[in-house]
Design a protein around this motif. Sequence first.
Motif, PDB file in Angstrom:
ATOM      1  N   UNK A 157      30.883   5.609-121.113  1.00 39.47           N
ATOM      2  CA  UNK A 157      32.152   5.613-120.364  1.00 39.47           C
ATOM      3  C   UNK A 157      32.142   5.360-118.884  1.00 39.47           C
ATOM      4  N   UNK A 158      30.960   4.968-118.273  1.00 37.69           N
ATOM      5  CA  UNK A 158      30.510   4.731-117.030  1.00 37.69           C
ATOM      6  C   UNK A 158      30.001   6.036-116.184  1.00 37.69           C
ATOM      7  N   UNK A 159      30.071   7.195-116.864  1.00 37.84           N
ATOM      8  CA  UNK A 159      29.753   8.494-116.031  1.00 37.84           C
ATOM      9  C   UNK A 159      28.307   8.650-115.840  1.00 37.84           C
ATOM     10  N   UNK A 160      27.819   9.397-115.026  1.00 38.91           N
ATOM     11  CA  UNK A 160      26.313   9.777-115.094  1.00 38.91           C
ATOM     12  C   UNK A 160      26.121  11.034-115.526  1.00 38.91           C
ATOM     13  N   UNK A 161      25.057  11.052-116.426  1.00 39.90           N
ATOM     14  CA  UNK A 161      24.650  12.549-116.739  1.00 39.90           C
ATOM     15  C   UNK A 161      23.385  13.075-116.411  1.00 39.90           C
ATOM     16  N   UNK A 162      23.111  14.318-116.393  1.00 37.38           N
ATOM     17  CA  UNK A 162      22.073  14.872-116.007  1.00 37.38           C
ATOM     18  C   UNK A 162      21.122  14.775-117.472  1.00 37.38           C
ATOM     19  N   UNK A 163      19.668  14.854-117.337  1.00 39.34           N
ATOM     20  CA  UNK A 163      18.738  14.700-118.249  1.00 39.34           C
ATOM     21  C   UNK A 163      17.975  16.036-118.387  1.00 39.34           C
ATOM     22  N   UNK A 164      18.023  16.699-119.487  1.00 33.03           N
ATOM     23  CA  UNK A 164      16.999  17.833-119.735  1.00 33.03           C
ATOM     24  C   UNK A 164      15.655  17.273-120.459  1.00 33.03           C
ATOM     25  N   UNK A 165      14.616  17.386-119.499  1.00 30.91           N
ATOM     26  CA  UNK A 165      13.367  16.626-119.861  1.00 30.91           C
ATOM     27  C   UNK A 165      12.366  17.859-120.653  1.00 30.91           C
ATOM     28  N   UNK A 166      11.767  17.275-121.814  1.00 31.53           N
ATOM     29  CA  UNK A 166      10.825  18.081-122.649  1.00 31.53           C
ATOM     30  C   UNK A 166       9.630  17.565-122.989  1.00 31.53           C
ATOM     31  N   UNK A 167       8.556  18.058-123.396  1.00 28.10           N
ATOM     32  CA  UNK A 167       7.324  17.279-123.912  1.00 28.10           C
ATOM     33  C   UNK A 167       6.568  18.177-124.679  1.00 28.10           C
ATOM     34  N   UNK A 168       5.843  17.671-125.475  1.00 33.58           N
ATOM     35  CA  UNK A 168       4.896  18.668-125.992  1.00 33.58           C
ATOM     36  C   UNK A 168       3.560  17.586-126.235  1.00 33.58           C
TER      37      UNK A 168
END
Length: 182
Positions: A157-168
């Motif tokens: 929709x053109x909006x910007x989102x934050x990202x929650x970053x994870x790893x293993x």
Amino acid sequence: MRIETEHLILRPYEIEDAVALFSVASDPNVGPHAGWKPHESVEESEQVLRDILLPAGAFAIVNKKDGRLIGAIALEPDRYRPDANSRELGYWLVSDMWNQGLMTEAARAVMKYGFRIMGLSQIGICTSPENVRSQAVIKKCGFTHEGRIRRTYKIFDGSLRDSMIYSITREEYEAMYGKDDE
């Protein structure tokens, strides 16, 4: 490559899956959580297969019980760790199959594939702060939360989102599941 779990078959997507993909990717409860719009036609689903799922080597998630295609899961290039022998896990599941443990089952199987068959050193995953179901799967699979990047990706929709970053890491995976997690 085909992976079987207790309840699922994970198999490579095929172009012939366009109709089945449309039937699940048109679910208005699925795509927006991941940042994509619900599919509007079989032709759009076929284009997504050609442009995204097939090049990514995505697995179709198939319910063993009835043979129905119910989602997708893939280990894509890790956008945050391009030089670290890492892949980024991405997935989605049709909403009528939520809250049954199926995505956790699929994610663990693909993690095993990534570490055992692909020889990865690490697997990352990102989700939006609003996608609490995905965060629950991520935690159940043993990923470590690394942080939040604000306004990191544009959704349909053109909006910007934050990202929650994870790893293993492979070592963390082996400590949790064992070195020979057969």
